[in-house]
Design a protein around this motif. Structure first.
Motif, PDB file in Angstrom:
ATOM      1  N   GLY A   8       0.828  -1.197   0.000  1.00 54.32           N
ATOM      2  CA  GLY A   8       0.000   0.000   0.000  1.00 54.32           C
ATOM      3  C   GLY A   8       0.860   1.244   0.000  1.00 54.32           C
ATOM      4  N   ALA A   9       0.225   2.379  -0.265  1.00 52.11           N
ATOM      5  CA  ALA A   9       0.935   3.659  -0.272  1.00 52.11           C
ATOM      6  C   ALA A   9      -0.066   4.764  -0.021  1.00 52.11           C
ATOM      7  N   GLY A  10       0.448   5.901   0.400  1.00 60.65           N
ATOM      8  CA  GLY A  10      -0.422   7.033   0.656  1.00 60.65           C
ATOM      9  C   GLY A  10       0.350   8.331   0.618  1.00 60.65           C
ATOM     10  N   GLY A  11      -0.375   9.426   0.502  1.00 59.72           N
ATOM     11  CA  GLY A  11       0.282  10.726   0.470  1.00 59.72           C
ATOM     12  C   GLY A  11      -0.710  11.851   0.675  1.00 59.72           C
ATOM     13  N   VAL A  12      -0.198  13.020   1.052  1.00 60.56           N
ATOM     14  CA  VAL A  12      -1.038  14.187   1.259  1.00 60.56           C
ATOM     15  C   VAL A  12      -0.245  15.434   0.909  1.00 60.56           C
ATOM     16  N   VAL A  13      -0.938  16.417   0.349  1.00 59.25           N
ATOM     17  CA  VAL A  13      -0.383  17.750   0.123  1.00 59.25           C
ATOM     18  C   VAL A  13      -1.236  18.706   0.945  1.00 59.25           C
ATOM     19  N   LEU A  14      -0.604  19.397   1.904  1.00 55.43           N
ATOM     20  CA  LEU A  14      -1.310  20.188   2.906  1.00 55.43           C
ATOM     21  C   LEU A  14      -0.799  21.623   2.906  1.00 55.43           C
ATOM     22  N   ASP A  15      -1.718  22.582   2.924  1.00 61.48           N
ATOM     23  CA  ASP A  15      -1.329  23.986   3.054  1.00 61.48           C
ATOM     24  C   ASP A  15      -0.907  24.229   4.499  1.00 61.48           C
ATOM     25  N   ALA A  16       0.347  24.605   4.704  1.00 56.91           N
ATOM     26  CA  ALA A  16       0.895  24.706   6.052  1.00 56.91           C
ATOM     27  C   ALA A  16       0.308  25.867   6.841  1.00 56.91           C
ATOM     28  N   HIS A  17      -0.288  26.854   6.171  1.00 60.79           N
ATOM     29  CA  HIS A  17      -0.769  28.054   6.858  1.00 60.79           C
ATOM     30  C   HIS A  17      -2.282  28.119   7.000  1.00 60.79           C
ATOM     31  N   THR A  18      -3.023  27.259   6.292  1.00 61.35           N
ATOM     32  CA  THR A  18      -4.484  27.244   6.424  1.00 61.35           C
ATOM     33  C   THR A  18      -5.018  25.896   6.901  1.00 61.35           C
ATOM     34  N   GLY A  19      -4.211  24.861   6.780  1.00 60.91           N
ATOM     35  CA  GLY A  19      -4.678  23.525   7.132  1.00 60.91           C
ATOM     36  C   GLY A  19      -5.497  22.868   6.042  1.00 60.91           C
ATOM     37  N   GLU A  20      -5.637  23.520   4.876  1.00 57.36           N
ATOM     38  CA  GLU A  20      -6.418  22.951   3.776  1.00 57.36           C
ATOM     39  C   GLU A  20      -5.706  21.730   3.177  1.00 57.36           C
ATOM     40  N   ILE A  21      -6.477  20.690   2.898  1.00 58.55           N
ATOM     41  CA  ILE A  21      -5.952  19.526   2.184  1.00 58.55           C
ATOM     42  C   ILE A  21      -6.096  19.790   0.693  1.00 58.55           C
ATOM     43  N   LEU A  22      -4.968  19.914   0.002  1.00 60.43           N
ATOM     44  CA  LEU A  22      -4.987  20.122  -1.453  1.00 60.43           C
ATOM     45  C   LEU A  22      -5.115  18.802  -2.199  1.00 60.43           C
ATOM     46  N   ALA A  23      -4.595  17.747  -1.615  1.00 65.73           N
ATOM     47  CA  ALA A  23      -4.683  16.415  -2.213  1.00 65.73           C
ATOM     48  C   ALA A  23      -4.391  15.384  -1.133  1.00 65.73           C
ATOM     49  N   MET A  24      -5.088  14.272  -1.192  1.00 64.01           N
ATOM     50  CA  MET A  24      -4.819  13.161  -0.276  1.00 64.01           C
ATOM     51  C   MET A  24      -5.284  11.877  -0.938  1.00 64.01           C
TER      52      MET A  24
END
Length: 581
Positions: free
Chosen positions: A257-273
């Protein structure tokens, strides 16, 4: 003459006396007055009876309505009211307005068993259009005592027209709405999916129901009118890149399995997961149980040496350790029957940056010892690594930790063994290390920096955050993060290679690899975390995080940085310009 006059006078007196006593005239008047009174009395009686009848009639109706209103609902068939079957769900959009989920009109096939003459003939005809129907199950429905039975939900227009052409009495079609996901599996674990009745089962679909849509549907207050779309924080372009990198890495490394996330460090918004294996929400059952598990938020893992980032931040933030301090890493630590040693030991004193660069278990354990067991536990709790993460996504797991923290627990947890947490909350805590020290709960809905600021919690000092950014950059250039570097985008981060537990014991040949990164590291805007479960090399040997998870981050950033609006910079402090074309 006098005689006649006398006679007339006597008659007049006689007539006056008779009229005054009411002998004849009074008798006729009495009869008239009595008749009128009797008729009035009869009219009043009749009106009263009519009023009583009306009151009784409507009283019975009211009593029956009250009875039916208060009694328990009786299920007489599986059909639902038309307004509920046709009730709309709001479209789900990405941050740029791209449709992730929408309703489409469809029809479902039903039967009225009391109108069916020959069930076998009906089944035989239906099989010419729907060859995969369960004949035994359909026969039972057609021979039941109910007045309604579903035979097949959500038919195609072609199937409907072909069944209509068969001319089977006792069957019909009911208009419904079906949920359609244009991107298929691209954002499956974020968007989620609905059941056959268009009710949210997982992901943001379930979240939407929890915000009141399900309650409205339960009382029949939803309608077929379009609802206001729900816009998410994710960018479907970055989401597609992330999932593509994960799926290709699983194939390349033969991983589980694999996983990943792209997170805005200043708003907490998930851009991709993304978490793979995954599933297609248009056909969730095809993914199987392995695909349903969202490993990013609903799976817990020992995150390995990525936890050393938190241990160093804790030590520096406590004020008991400085960047210029050194720790003796010459000899292994023996405690509780265990021996703690470095994977690539240098056999000497190591400075704080070197402890991070060489991922020294010994140096990290000694930093944790300086802070103490209680301080260690309190710090990880403050970062949200030991409690259940709060976000809109319903599928969120609770981290696990020792019931009682002893020194051996603090030592192993300092380098990522002994505590299992979700990869998503690891990324969220990592964002706090580089964004100035503020812990911001992750969100799958749009949020600006002003809104995030009001919800943020200061968990470490800004100076500690500055030091952690420097350490991430140092490790990216000189340490295990080299394979994540993307020219022009200043990537910094920390690898984590954790031995997996096999049959109750740590096995060095099976790893859970992760890489926690931020970019551009001089002023981090985004945090990227990847993991890969049990990767294998061509020789079927274990692969370290620097050779698996780190290259995944490199590919994600190199392909998505421009989409995210991050400009590359070259040379000292970005002074170099690209002049050749």
């Amino acid at each position: 003459m006098a005689f006649l006059s006398r006679i007339m006078v006597l008659k007049s007196r006689a007539h006056f006396s008779a009229g005054a006593n009411g002998i004849r005239a009074g008798s006729a008047g009495a009869k008239f007055e009595g008749s009128r009174k009797r008729k009035a009395t009869q009219a009043r009686t009749r009106i009263g009876l009519i009023m009583v009848a009306f009151v009784a009639f409507y009283g019975v109706i009211g009593a029956r309505l009250t009875y039916y209103g208060l009694r328990e609902p009786e299920t007489t068939s599986s059909i639902m009211p038309a307004d509920r079957l046709m009730a709309s769900r709001p479209d789900i959009l990405d941050r740029n307005g791209e449709v992730l989920a929408t309703d489409i009109r469809t029809v479902s096939l039903f039967a009225e068993p009391h109108k069916i003459v020959d069930a076998d003939e009906v089944i035989e005809k239906l099989r010419t259009v729907l060859p995969d129907i369960d004949a035994k199950q359909i026969y039972g429905k057609l021979r039941s005592n109910s007045r309604f039975q579903w035979l097949r939900r959500q038919l195609t227009p072609k199937q409907q027209s072909e069944i209509l052409a068969l001319g089977i009495p006792g069957i019909g079609f009911r208009p419904e709405k079906r949920r359609f996901y244009p991107g298929g599996a691209t954002a499956a674990h974020i968007v989620g999916y609905v059941n056959i009745d268009n009710r949210g089962v997982a992901g943001m679909e379930r979240y939407i129901d929890s915000q009141g849509l399900a309650d409205l549907a339960a009382v029949g207050m939803t309608s077929s009118q379009p609802l206001e779309p729900v816009k998410l924080s994710i960018d479907v372009r970055v989401q597609a890149i992330l999932r593509d990198v994960l799926t290709s890495s699983i194939t390349k490394f033969k991983a589980k399995g694999a996983g990943g996330v792209v997170l805005d460090a200043h708003t907490g918004e998930i851009l991709a997961m993304s978490s793979v294996p995954d599933f297609d929400p248009n056909d969730p059952a095809a993914g199987g149980e392995e695909g349903w598990l969202n490993r990013m938020s609903n799976g817990t893992f020992e995150m390995g040496s990525t936890f050393k980032s938190f241990t160093l931040a804790m030590a520096l933030d406590s004020g008991k350790v400085k960047m210029t301090d050194s720790f003796d890493a010459r000899y292994p630590i023996k405690i509780g029957g265990f021996t703690i040693k470095d994977f690539h030991g240098k056999g000497r004193f190591l400075t704080v940056p070197e402890v991070f660069q060489y991922s020294s278990n010994i140096g990290t354990a000694k930093m944790a010892d300086v802070v103490g067991i209680d301080g260690h536990k309190a710090f990880l709790t403050k970062l949200g690594l030991l409690t259940r993460m709060q976000t809109e996504l319903p599928e969120v797991a609770m981290p696990s930790q020792p019931r009682e923290w002893k020194k051996i627990n603090s030592v192993t947890i300092s380098f990522g063994h002994g505590v299992s947490t979700t990869p998503l909350q690891t990324a969220v805590a990592g964002a706090a290390l580089v964004n100035g020290g503020k812990l911001i709960e992750p969100t799958f809905l749009p949020r600006n920096e002003v809104q995030a600021e009001s919800a943020a919690t200061q968990v470490i000092k800004p100076t500690t955050s500055d030091n952690m950014r420097w350490l991430f950059e140092w490790n990216g250039v000189n340490g295990s993060g080299k394979n994540a570097l993307v020219p022009g985008f200043d990537v910094g981060g920390k690898t984590g290679t954790a031995d997996k537990v096999i049959n109750g014991r740590y096995n060095h040949d099976h790893n859970f690899n992760a890489f926690l990164a931020a970019f551009p590291i001089y002023h981090p805007k985004y945090v990227v975390l990847t993991f890969i479960d049990d990767p294998r090399s061509e020789t079927d040997r274990a692969v370290l995080a620097g050779n698996s998870a780190a290259p995944m981050v490199k590919e994600i950033i190199s392909r998505s940085a421009a989409i995210l609006g991050v400009k590359p910079r070259f040379g000292e402090n970005g002074s170099a310009m690209l002049v050749s074309y």
